[in-house]
Design a protein around this motif. Structure first.
Motif, short mmCIF file in Angstrom:
data_model
loop_
_atom_site.label_atom_id
_atom_site.label_comp_id
_atom_site.label_asym_id
_atom_site.label_seq_id
_atom_site.Cartn_x
_atom_site.Cartn_y
_atom_site.Cartn_z
N GLU A 83 0.88 -1.18 0.00
CA GLU A 83 0.00 0.00 0.00
C GLU A 83 0.92 1.23 0.00
O GLU A 83 1.50 1.58 1.03
CB GLU A 83 -0.90 -0.02 1.24
CG GLU A 83 -1.87 -1.18 1.21
CD GLU A 83 -2.25 -1.70 2.59
OE1 GLU A 83 -3.39 -2.16 2.73
OE2 GLU A 83 -1.41 -1.64 3.52
N ASN B 94 0.99 4.39 0.08
CA ASN B 94 0.98 5.60 0.90
C ASN B 94 0.88 5.33 2.39
O ASN B 94 0.69 6.25 3.18
CB ASN B 94 -0.18 6.51 0.46
CG ASN B 94 0.05 7.01 -0.96
OD1 ASN B 94 1.16 7.44 -1.29
ND2 ASN B 94 -0.96 6.89 -1.80
N SER B 95 1.02 4.06 2.78
CA SER B 95 0.83 3.72 4.20
C SER B 95 2.14 3.56 4.95
O SER B 95 3.17 3.22 4.38
CB SER B 95 0.08 2.39 4.33
OG SER B 95 -1.15 2.44 3.71
N THR C 18 2.78 1.48 8.64
CA THR C 18 2.10 0.77 9.74
C THR C 18 3.11 0.33 10.80
O THR C 18 4.25 0.01 10.50
CB THR C 18 1.31 -0.46 9.23
OG1 THR C 18 2.20 -1.36 8.58
CG2 THR C 18 0.22 -0.06 8.25
#
Ligand code: PBG
Length: 333
Positions: A40, A42-43, A45
């Protein structure tokens, strides 16, 4: 009376202590940083089991890596994490065009022309069963198909621009298969093979499997990772990979296996020796320090020196950002 074998006179001053520790210092070139790359873009985490370590989408890598380059970062080891990509028997997503590693490599090459980029090569993060090879219907490993697939994945990362491919699966014959794959692709002279040659079946990998989402869905990895008591198999595993053409060797995990590091380095002093300070070692130091049992910086420094003393040339460690901070001019590691 003066004791006959007095030692204290040899290390009463910091410079004397440095002289007594010759060749075991830690510099940025002795460090490789593992990075988890998300599918992903633009993530960012958090990884619960590894506080302080994060997974980054490719659009977030620059913000993370820029400051590290400024502090001397020399090399990275990339791991793909697939949340959205499909997982199947063949690990098809390991080398598909939208694989996060395939996408990250050219970007990092462009952003950081001097950075060495290594890619972990394995089936487990992308397979439906979470094992490191292709399986028969009864759950056993199909060696021939596995090394074929591992070679394809390695060549794909090499074509994307990786300087180093690092197979972590432990299948017999995969170094040779990768070398042949690279030769057929005309990449032999531009890509080095770092073999996870001496990889033990270890409880220290627990946090990583959470980080990469790569736990086996059934069984364990004892049929392809080495039994932790064995120095004989460790020697044979290193010999196998040297024989198949590995350019560099690794022992993994680190701290509990430094005797094996020394044994391997003594057997193959011509080969750069890598030690992987794995996820469980990271977490153990983190939690030990957080709970007041140890001082993180002091113990980390001691562990790193022990790895260098055992014969490690490069230490793959999630603590690289902290160590680079400690190595900045005012500090004295
Ligand atoms: C995948 C792989 C693992 C690690 C590196 N590559 C997990 C495993 O073999 O189970 C572990 C790294 C760590 O614990 O930090 N084959």
């Amino acid at each position: 009376m003066e004791p006959k074998h007095a030692l204290h006179s040899g290390y009463f001053h910091p410079v004397l202590r440095l002289w007594q520790s010759a060749n075991v210092d830690v510099k940025p070139e002795n460090l490789m940083l593992p990075i988890f790359i998300l599918d992903e873009p633009n993530s960012i985490t958090e990884i619960q089991s590894m506080p302080g370590v994060k997974r980054y989408g490719i659009n977030k890598l620059k913000g993370f890596i820029d400051p590290l380059i400024a502090k001397g970062l020399k090399s990275v080891l990339l791991f793909g994490v697939s949340n959205k990509l499909i997982k199947d028997e063949n690990a098809s997503s390991a080398d598909c065009p939208n694989n996060p590693v395939i996408q990250a490599v050219p970007l990092l090459r462009k952003l950081y022309p001097h950075l060495i980029i290594a890619c972990d090569v394995c089936i487990c993060p992308y397979s439906s069963h979470g094992h490191c090879g292709i399986l028969n219907s009864n759950g056993t490993i199909q060696n021939e198909k596995s090394i074929q697939r591992i070679s394809e994945i390695a060549v794909a990362y090499a074509k994307a621009g990786a300087h180093i491919v690092a197979p972590s699966d432990m299948m017999d014959g995969r170094i040779k298969a990768i070398k042949q794959g690279l030769a057929s692709a005309g990449l032999s002279n531009q890509v080095a093979v770092l073999s996870y040659a001496v990889k033990f079946a270890s409880g220290f990998y627990g946090p990583f499997r959470d980080a990469a989402g790569s736990s086996p869905k059934f069984g364990d990895r004892q049929c392809y990772q080495l039994p932790s008591g064995s120095t004989g198999l460790a020697a044979r595993a290193a010999a196998r990979d040297v024989d198949e053409g590995a350019d560099m060797l690794m022992v993994k995990p680190g701290l509990a296996y430094l005797d094996v590091v020394r044994q391997t380095k003594n057997a193959y002093p011509q080969y750069p020796m890598f030690i992987y300070q794995v996820s469980g070692e990271y977490a153990m130091l983190y939690h030990g320090a957080k709970n007041g049992a140890i001082n993180l910086e002091a113990v980390l420094k001691e562990v790193l020196l022990s790895m260098r003393r055992a014969g490690g040339d490069v230490i793959i460690t999630y603590y690289t950002p902290l160590i680079l901070d400690l190595l900045q001019p005012k500090a004295n590691l």
